[in-house]
Design a protein around this motif. Structure first.
Motif, PDB file in Angstrom:
ATOM      1  N   PRO A  87     -12.768  14.207  -1.368  1.00  0.00           N
ATOM      2  CA  PRO A  87     -11.752  13.919  -2.352  1.00  0.00           C
ATOM      3  C   PRO A  87     -11.273  12.556  -1.938  1.00  0.00           C
ATOM      4  CG  PRO A  87     -10.966  15.450  -0.640  1.00  0.00           C
ATOM      5  CD  PRO A  87     -12.580  15.200  -0.318  1.00  0.00           C
ATOM      6  N   SER A  88     -10.275  12.198  -2.867  1.00  0.00           N
ATOM      7  CA  SER A  88      -9.786  10.849  -2.639  1.00  0.00           C
ATOM      8  C   SER A  88      -8.136  11.190  -2.989  1.00  0.00           C
ATOM      9  CB  SER A  88     -10.083   9.670  -3.517  1.00  0.00           C
ATOM     10  OG  SER A  88      -9.791  10.100  -4.986  1.00  0.00           O
ATOM     11  N   ILE A  89      -7.570  10.258  -2.301  1.00  0.00           N
ATOM     12  CA  ILE A  89      -5.881  10.452  -2.644  1.00  0.00           C
ATOM     13  C   ILE A  89      -5.381   9.116  -2.788  1.00  0.00           C
ATOM     14  CG2 ILE A  89      -5.572  10.383   0.040  1.00  0.00           C
ATOM     15  CD1 ILE A  89      -3.011  12.213  -0.509  1.00  0.00           C
ATOM     16  N   SER A  90      -4.462   9.119  -3.708  1.00  0.00           N
ATOM     17  CA  SER A  90      -3.706   7.989  -4.023  1.00  0.00           C
ATOM     18  C   SER A  90      -2.155   8.497  -4.448  1.00  0.00           C
ATOM     19  CB  SER A  90      -4.292   7.181  -5.445  1.00  0.00           C
ATOM     20  OG  SER A  90      -4.380   7.992  -6.531  1.00  0.00           O
ATOM     21  N   ALA A  91      -1.213   7.271  -4.490  1.00  0.00           N
ATOM     22  CA  ALA A  91       0.239   7.687  -4.790  1.00  0.00           C
ATOM     23  C   ALA A  91       0.487   6.834  -6.038  1.00  0.00           C
ATOM     24  CB  ALA A  91       0.892   7.355  -3.415  1.00  0.00           C
ATOM     25  N   ASP A  92       1.408   7.400  -6.924  1.00  0.00           N
ATOM     26  CA  ASP A  92       2.010   6.842  -8.034  1.00  0.00           C
ATOM     27  C   ASP A  92       3.462   7.014  -7.935  1.00  0.00           C
ATOM     28  OD1 ASP A  92       2.257   5.667 -10.286  1.00  0.00           O
ATOM     29  OD2 ASP A  92       1.676   7.615 -11.603  1.00  0.00           O
ATOM     30  N   PRO A  93       4.177   5.788  -7.859  1.00  0.00           N
ATOM     31  CA  PRO A  93       3.785   4.483  -8.357  1.00  0.00           C
ATOM     32  C   PRO A  93       3.313   3.960  -7.071  1.00  0.00           C
ATOM     33  CG  PRO A  93       6.391   4.408  -7.826  1.00  0.00           C
ATOM     34  CD  PRO A  93       5.604   6.165  -7.776  1.00  0.00           C
ATOM     35  N   GLY A  94       3.282   4.141  -5.897  1.00  0.00           N
ATOM     36  CA  GLY A  94       2.833   3.394  -4.643  1.00  0.00           C
ATOM     37  C   GLY A  94       2.943   4.152  -3.236  1.00  0.00           C
ATOM     38  N   THR A  95       2.821   3.490  -2.204  1.00  0.00           N
ATOM     39  CA  THR A  95       3.029   4.427  -0.787  1.00  0.00           C
ATOM     40  C   THR A  95       4.449   3.794  -0.519  1.00  0.00           C
ATOM     41  OG1 THR A  95       1.712   2.448   0.129  1.00  0.00           O
ATOM     42  CG2 THR A  95       0.661   4.571  -0.539  1.00  0.00           C
ATOM     43  N   VAL A  96       4.928   2.846  -0.927  1.00  0.00           N
ATOM     44  CA  VAL A  96       6.211   2.494  -0.329  1.00  0.00           C
ATOM     45  C   VAL A  96       7.443   2.810  -1.440  1.00  0.00           C
ATOM     46  CG1 VAL A  96       7.713   0.409   0.457  1.00  0.00           C
ATOM     47  CG2 VAL A  96       5.311   0.497   1.059  1.00  0.00           C
ATOM     48  N   ILE A  97       8.177   3.813  -1.197  1.00  0.00           N
ATOM     49  CA  ILE A  97       9.173   4.458  -1.840  1.00  0.00           C
ATOM     50  C   ILE A  97      10.481   4.275  -1.521  1.00  0.00           C
ATOM     51  CG2 ILE A  97       9.743   6.728  -3.224  1.00  0.00           C
ATOM     52  CD1 ILE A  97       6.992   5.388  -3.990  1.00  0.00           C
ATOM     53  N   PRO A  98      11.339   3.810  -2.396  1.00  0.00           N
ATOM     54  CA  PRO A  98      12.842   3.953  -2.027  1.00  0.00           C
ATOM     55  C   PRO A  98      13.243   5.381  -1.808  1.00  0.00           C
ATOM     56  CG  PRO A  98      12.533   2.492  -4.039  1.00  0.00           C
ATOM     57  CD  PRO A  98      11.299   3.456  -3.762  1.00  0.00           C
ATOM     58  N   LEU A  99      14.173   5.478  -0.752  1.00  0.00           N
ATOM     59  CA  LEU A  99      15.112   6.667  -0.857  1.00  0.00           C
ATOM     60  C   LEU A  99      15.605   7.495  -1.818  1.00  0.00           C
ATOM     61  CD1 LEU A  99      15.540   8.352   1.571  1.00  0.00           C
ATOM     62  CD2 LEU A  99      17.628   7.401   1.991  1.00  0.00           C
ATOM     63  N   GLY A 100      15.222   8.475  -2.150  1.00  0.00           N
ATOM     64  CA  GLY A 100      16.053   9.048  -3.379  1.00  0.00           C
ATOM     65  C   GLY A 100      15.154   9.157  -4.658  1.00  0.00           C
ATOM     66  N   ARG A 101      13.893   8.151  -4.561  1.00  0.00           N
ATOM     67  CA  ARG A 101      13.499   8.247  -5.792  1.00  0.00           C
ATOM     68  C   ARG A 101      12.184   9.220  -5.757  1.00  0.00           C
ATOM     69  NH1 ARG A 101      13.617   3.026  -8.142  1.00  0.00           N
ATOM     70  NH2 ARG A 101      15.868   2.587  -7.941  1.00  0.00           N
ATOM     71  N   HIS A 102      11.053   9.013  -6.621  1.00  0.00           N
ATOM     72  CA  HIS A 102       9.934  10.013  -6.564  1.00  0.00           C
ATOM     73  C   HIS A 102       8.669   9.443  -6.134  1.00  0.00           C
ATOM     74  CE1 HIS A 102       8.496   9.347 -10.432  1.00  0.00           C
ATOM     75  NE2 HIS A 102       9.836   9.183 -10.901  1.00  0.00           N
ATOM     76  N   VAL A 103       7.763  10.287  -5.860  1.00  0.00           N
ATOM     77  CA  VAL A 103       6.363   9.912  -5.482  1.00  0.00           C
ATOM     78  C   VAL A 103       5.515  10.997  -6.153  1.00  0.00           C
ATOM     79  CG1 VAL A 103       6.123  10.567  -3.330  1.00  0.00           C
ATOM     80  CG2 VAL A 103       4.720   8.716  -4.101  1.00  0.00           C
ATOM     81  N   ARG A 125       4.068  16.226  -7.063  1.00  0.00           N
ATOM     82  CA  ARG A 125       5.378  15.378  -7.059  1.00  0.00           C
ATOM     83  C   ARG A 125       6.326  15.737  -6.067  1.00  0.00           C
ATOM     84  NH1 ARG A 125       7.892  12.512 -11.520  1.00  0.00           N
ATOM     85  NH2 ARG A 125      10.432  12.867 -11.329  1.00  0.00           N
ATOM     86  N   ILE A 126       6.690  14.626  -5.181  1.00  0.00           N
ATOM     87  CA  ILE A 126       7.841  14.878  -4.371  1.00  0.00           C
ATOM     88  C   ILE A 126       9.190  14.265  -5.000  1.00  0.00           C
ATOM     89  CG2 ILE A 126       8.659  14.424  -2.002  1.00  0.00           C
ATOM     90  CD1 ILE A 126       5.819  14.269  -1.030  1.00  0.00           C
ATOM     91  N   ASP A 127      10.149  14.833  -5.169  1.00  0.00           N
ATOM     92  CA  ASP A 127      11.389  14.436  -5.730  1.00  0.00           C
ATOM     93  C   ASP A 127      12.698  15.047  -5.588  1.00  0.00           C
ATOM     94  OD1 ASP A 127      12.980  13.246  -7.546  1.00  0.00           O
ATOM     95  OD2 ASP A 127      12.193  13.592  -9.509  1.00  0.00           O
ATOM     96  N   PRO A 128      13.499  14.702  -4.693  1.00  0.00           N
ATOM     97  CA  PRO A 128      13.546  13.132  -4.398  1.00  0.00           C
ATOM     98  C   PRO A 128      12.786  13.074  -3.072  1.00  0.00           C
ATOM     99  CG  PRO A 128      15.652  14.282  -3.633  1.00  0.00           C
ATOM    100  CD  PRO A 128      14.699  15.129  -4.521  1.00  0.00           C
ATOM    101  N   VAL A 129      12.218  11.618  -2.828  1.00  0.00           N
ATOM    102  CA  VAL A 129      11.625  11.396  -1.496  1.00  0.00           C
ATOM    103  C   VAL A 129      13.020  11.248  -0.308  1.00  0.00           C
ATOM    104  CG1 VAL A 129      10.713   9.298  -0.199  1.00  0.00           C
ATOM    105  CG2 VAL A 129       9.908  10.388  -2.184  1.00  0.00           C
ATOM    106  N   THR A 130      12.771  11.855   0.724  1.00  0.00           N
ATOM    107  CA  THR A 130      13.706  11.722   1.735  1.00  0.00           C
ATOM    108  C   THR A 130      13.176  11.127   3.011  1.00  0.00           C
ATOM    109  OG1 THR A 130      13.144  13.904   2.927  1.00  0.00           O
ATOM    110  CG2 THR A 130      14.792  14.053   0.962  1.00  0.00           C
ATOM    111  N   GLN A 139      -0.480   6.833   4.099  1.00  0.00           N
ATOM    112  CA  GLN A 139       0.673   6.759   4.779  1.00  0.00           C
ATOM    113  C   GLN A 139       1.891   6.519   3.755  1.00  0.00           C
ATOM    114  OE1 GLN A 139       0.251   7.082   8.097  1.00  0.00           O
ATOM    115  NE2 GLN A 139       2.726   7.441   8.325  1.00  0.00           N
ATOM    116  N   LEU A 140       2.764   7.474   3.515  1.00  0.00           N
ATOM    117  CA  LEU A 140       3.762   7.244   2.796  1.00  0.00           C
ATOM    118  C   LEU A 140       4.967   6.409   3.644  1.00  0.00           C
ATOM    119  CD1 LEU A 140       5.019   7.720   0.057  1.00  0.00           C
ATOM    120  CD2 LEU A 140       6.090   9.692   1.093  1.00  0.00           C
ATOM    121  N   VAL A 141       5.565   5.597   3.227  1.00  0.00           N
ATOM    122  CA  VAL A 141       6.570   4.911   3.786  1.00  0.00           C
ATOM    123  C   VAL A 141       7.829   4.906   2.818  1.00  0.00           C
ATOM    124  CG1 VAL A 141       7.422   2.393   4.498  1.00  0.00           C
ATOM    125  CG2 VAL A 141       5.125   3.208   4.644  1.00  0.00           C
ATOM    126  N   VAL A 142       9.042   5.420   3.563  1.00  0.00           N
ATOM    127  CA  VAL A 142      10.302   5.547   2.728  1.00  0.00           C
ATOM    128  C   VAL A 142      11.067   4.322   3.259  1.00  0.00           C
ATOM    129  CG1 VAL A 142      12.182   7.050   2.392  1.00  0.00           C
ATOM    130  CG2 VAL A 142       9.767   8.047   2.734  1.00  0.00           C
TER     131      VAL A 142
END
Length: 97
Positions: free
Chosen positions: A5-21, A63-68, A93-96
């Motif tokens: 399988p493949s994995i990707s992140a929308d909108p990306g792998t660097v997410i501001p605190l409190g937003r969603h991915v 979906r992860i909402d919100p990102v912590t 790798q998810l960066v917050v």
């Protein structure tokens, strides 16, 4: 033969605190369940909400909402296509911030 399988992140792998991915896991057609693993096999989420996006491909969205701060770290996917589970994808790798 079961493709990895493949994995990707929308909108990306660097997410501001409190937003969603949304993690998008992709595999072949005929997948029954996708699993999103977090760091290890013991921490995971599963979904049977699999949609066919192309003739030869299916996907599921997590979906992860919100990102912590605790959301940061490595994620990977695998899928169940009867009668067995696939290999895992590479880690993403998810960066917050």
């Amino acid at each position: 033969d079961m493709p990895r399988p493949s994995i990707s992140a929308d909108p990306g792998t660097v997410i501001p605190l409190g937003r969603h991915v949304t993690f998008v896991c992709r595999g072949p057609v005929g997948v029954q369940t996708f699993r999103l693993e977090r760091e290890s096999r013991n921490k995971y989420t599963e979904t049977d909400a699999v949609s066919q996006t192309r003739p030869s491909e299916s996907e599921a969205r997590f979906r992860i909402d919100p990102v912590t701060e605790g959301s940061a770290g490595p994620y990977r996917c695998l899928y169940y296509k009867p009668p067995k589970w696939s290999e895992q994808s590479d880690y993403l790798q998810l960066v917050v911030q």
